[in-house]
Scaffold this motif. Structure first.
Motif, PDB file in Angstrom:
ATOM      1  N   VAL A  86       0.842  -1.199   0.000  1.00 25.80           N
ATOM      2  CA  VAL A  86       0.000   0.000   0.000  1.00 25.80           C
ATOM      3  C   VAL A  86       0.878   1.250   0.000  1.00 25.80           C
ATOM      4  N   GLY A  87       0.567   2.164  -0.911  1.00 29.16           N
ATOM      5  CA  GLY A  87       1.325   3.406  -1.034  1.00 29.16           C
ATOM      6  C   GLY A  87       2.420   3.347  -2.076  1.00 29.16           C
ATOM      7  N   ALA A  88       2.714   2.146  -2.553  1.00 27.08           N
ATOM      8  CA  ALA A  88       3.783   1.995  -3.535  1.00 27.08           C
ATOM      9  C   ALA A  88       3.273   2.283  -4.942  1.00 27.08           C
ATOM     10  N   ASP A  89       4.179   2.668  -5.805  1.00 24.85           N
ATOM     11  CA  ASP A  89       3.906   2.741  -7.230  1.00 24.85           C
ATOM     12  C   ASP A  89       3.523   1.341  -7.715  1.00 24.85           C
ATOM     13  N   LEU A  90       2.553   1.254  -8.615  1.00 29.50           N
ATOM     14  CA  LEU A  90       2.079  -0.058  -9.048  1.00 29.50           C
ATOM     15  C   LEU A  90       3.199  -0.886  -9.659  1.00 29.50           C
ATOM     16  N   GLN A  91       4.084  -0.260 -10.417  1.00 28.07           N
ATOM     17  CA  GLN A  91       5.189  -1.009 -11.008  1.00 28.07           C
ATOM     18  C   GLN A  91       6.103  -1.560  -9.922  1.00 28.07           C
ATOM     19  N   GLU A  92       6.404  -0.731  -8.899  1.00 26.81           N
ATOM     20  CA  GLU A  92       7.260  -1.173  -7.801  1.00 26.81           C
ATOM     21  C   GLU A  92       6.576  -2.297  -7.008  1.00 26.81           C
ATOM     22  N   ALA A  93       5.251  -2.143  -6.775  1.00 31.02           N
ATOM     23  CA  ALA A  93       4.513  -3.163  -6.027  1.00 31.02           C
ATOM     24  C   ALA A  93       4.487  -4.486  -6.796  1.00 31.02           C
ATOM     25  N   PHE A 120       1.931   0.987 -15.680  1.00 32.97           N
ATOM     26  CA  PHE A 120       1.930   0.744 -14.242  1.00 32.97           C
ATOM     27  C   PHE A 120       2.481   1.928 -13.449  1.00 32.97           C
ATOM     28  N   SER A 121       3.468   2.610 -13.994  1.00 33.98           N
ATOM     29  CA  SER A 121       4.108   3.697 -13.250  1.00 33.98           C
ATOM     30  C   SER A 121       3.201   4.908 -13.074  1.00 33.98           C
ATOM     31  N   SER A 122       2.024   4.920 -13.715  1.00 35.51           N
ATOM     32  CA  SER A 122       1.085   6.031 -13.571  1.00 35.51           C
ATOM     33  C   SER A 122       0.096   5.810 -12.427  1.00 35.51           C
ATOM     34  N   TRP A 123       0.210   4.673 -11.721  1.00 36.87           N
ATOM     35  CA  TRP A 123      -0.779   4.309 -10.707  1.00 36.87           C
ATOM     36  C   TRP A 123      -0.089   4.032  -9.373  1.00 36.87           C
ATOM     37  N   LYS A 124      -0.840   4.219  -8.279  1.00 29.94           N
ATOM     38  CA  LYS A 124      -0.349   3.906  -6.935  1.00 29.94           C
ATOM     39  C   LYS A 124      -1.331   2.965  -6.243  1.00 29.94           C
ATOM     40  N   VAL A 125      -0.832   2.200  -5.287  1.00 30.64           N
ATOM     41  CA  VAL A 125      -1.638   1.175  -4.621  1.00 30.64           C
ATOM     42  C   VAL A 125      -2.363   1.775  -3.433  1.00 30.64           C
ATOM     43  N   CYS A 126      -3.697   1.575  -3.366  1.00 33.10           N
ATOM     44  CA  CYS A 126      -4.517   2.031  -2.237  1.00 33.10           C
ATOM     45  C   CYS A 126      -4.846   0.893  -1.266  1.00 33.10           C
ATOM     46  N   ASP A 127      -5.020  -0.302  -1.784  1.00 34.80           N
ATOM     47  CA  ASP A 127      -5.329  -1.444  -0.920  1.00 34.80           C
ATOM     48  C   ASP A 127      -4.821  -2.714  -1.576  1.00 34.80           C
ATOM     49  N   GLN A 128      -4.640  -3.722  -0.764  1.00 33.49           N
ATOM     50  CA  GLN A 128      -4.173  -5.005  -1.281  1.00 33.49           C
ATOM     51  C   GLN A 128      -4.912  -6.139  -0.596  1.00 33.49           C
ATOM     52  N   GLY A 144      -5.803  -2.700  -5.403  1.00 28.08           N
ATOM     53  CA  GLY A 144      -6.688  -1.601  -5.787  1.00 28.08           C
ATOM     54  C   GLY A 144      -5.866  -0.344  -5.961  1.00 28.08           C
ATOM     55  N   VAL A 145      -5.993   0.313  -7.109  1.00 31.21           N
ATOM     56  CA  VAL A 145      -5.099   1.429  -7.442  1.00 31.21           C
ATOM     57  C   VAL A 145      -5.884   2.630  -7.960  1.00 31.21           C
ATOM     58  N   VAL A 146      -5.256   3.797  -7.854  1.00 34.57           N
ATOM     59  CA  VAL A 146      -5.730   5.020  -8.507  1.00 34.57           C
ATOM     60  C   VAL A 146      -4.520   5.686  -9.140  1.00 34.57           C
ATOM     61  N   ARG A 147      -4.768   6.685  -9.948  1.00 33.22           N
ATOM     62  CA  ARG A 147      -3.659   7.417 -10.558  1.00 33.22           C
ATOM     63  C   ARG A 147      -2.906   8.211  -9.494  1.00 33.22           C
ATOM     64  N   HIS A 148      -1.648   8.533  -9.792  1.00 31.37           N
ATOM     65  CA  HIS A 148      -0.807   9.219  -8.813  1.00 31.37           C
ATOM     66  C   HIS A 148      -1.377  10.566  -8.382  1.00 31.37           C
ATOM     67  N   ASP A 149      -2.079  11.260  -9.274  1.00 31.87           N
ATOM     68  CA  ASP A 149      -2.606  12.583  -8.935  1.00 31.87           C
ATOM     69  C   ASP A 149      -3.995  12.526  -8.302  1.00 31.87           C
TER      70      ASP A 149
END
Length: 237
Positions: A86-93, A120-128, A144-149
């Motif tokens: 949670v909180g990581a960039d989707l690519q990193e996660a 993937f690098s345009s999204w961040k993780v909100c839940d897992q 579960g992800v949303v865009r970085h902004d």
């Protein structure tokens, strides 16, 4: 008189030959000590020498050279222990989970809009799901992800596609037009009406359903009507 017996003509021809030979040698060698005058004579892939006093500037931007703290943490995760993503960039996660041994990693739009994650690098993780910890590596990891902004949703947004069961209408309210259309594909046509002023609904992931016709639990007709507004707008009434 034959031309080869003419002394003047032979002298002129000799002079012309001498000039041509001199020009050819000069073109081949170039001025002494200068090397080739252009890149034509240089070997392919040759690299020019850099004087010792000349600073060499890296072509890689400084922000790309260093990894984020989260990426550094996920780069050293133990095997068979699902890390906190949670909180990581989707690519990193995604990379971190697979590095820990979990190869079945999927993601969905946590906002409920039904957008695909192509970059993937345009999204961040909100839940897992499941939560971090030592788990069977054969489990599927859902992110579960949303865009970085964007901000992560505070409540549980409906993310699953609605399903028709026994010919009855599912609840469509709170879902994007795109998700509704996917869920009802093959069961009913979806007629969309902008409740904010009759605007054309062009990008269906930008619109959320406020009302539906018929209501949940009613028989599914050939055409289902939904009243929508853009995400960020309030449903009227």
């Amino acid at each position: 008189m034959k031309w080869w017996r003419n002394p003047k003509l032979l002298a002129v021809l000799g002079a012309v030959v001498a000039v041509l030979v001199a020009v050819g040698l000069a073109h081949r060698d170039g001025p002494a000590g200068t090397g080739p005058a252009s890149g034509e004579g240089a070997p392919v892939g040759a690299v020019a020498e850099v004087a010792p006093s000349t600073p060499v500037v890296s072509a890689v931007p400084s922000h790309a050279a260093s990894a984020s703290p989260r990426a550094t943490k996920l780069s050293s995760v133990p095997r068979n222990v699902l890390p906190d993503l949670v909180g990581a960039d989707l690519q990193e996660a995604w990379d971190g989970a697979r590095r820990a041994g979990y190869r079945f990693v999927t993601s969905h739009d946590a906002s409920g809009r039904g957008r695909r994650q192509f970059i993937f690098s345009s999204w961040k993780v909100c839940d897992q799901s499941p939560d971090p910890g030592p788990l069977d590596k054969g489990l599927r990891v859902e992110l579960g992800v949303v865009r970085h902004d964007e901000k992560c949703p505070t409540g549980a947004a409906p993310t699953a596609e609605p399903k028709v069961v026994d010919g009855r209408m599912p609840n469509l309210v709170g879902r994007s037009v795109m998700v509704v259309r996917r869920g009802l594909r093959g069961d009913a046509h979806v007629d969309v009406d902008d409740l904010g002023g009759g605007r054309p609904v062009l990008i269906e992931t930008h619109w959320v359903v406020c009302t539906q016709r018929p209501a949940e639990g009613q028989p599914v007709p050939d055409t289902v009507g939904v009243g929508v507004v853009k995400y960020g707008e309030r449903c009227p009434g």
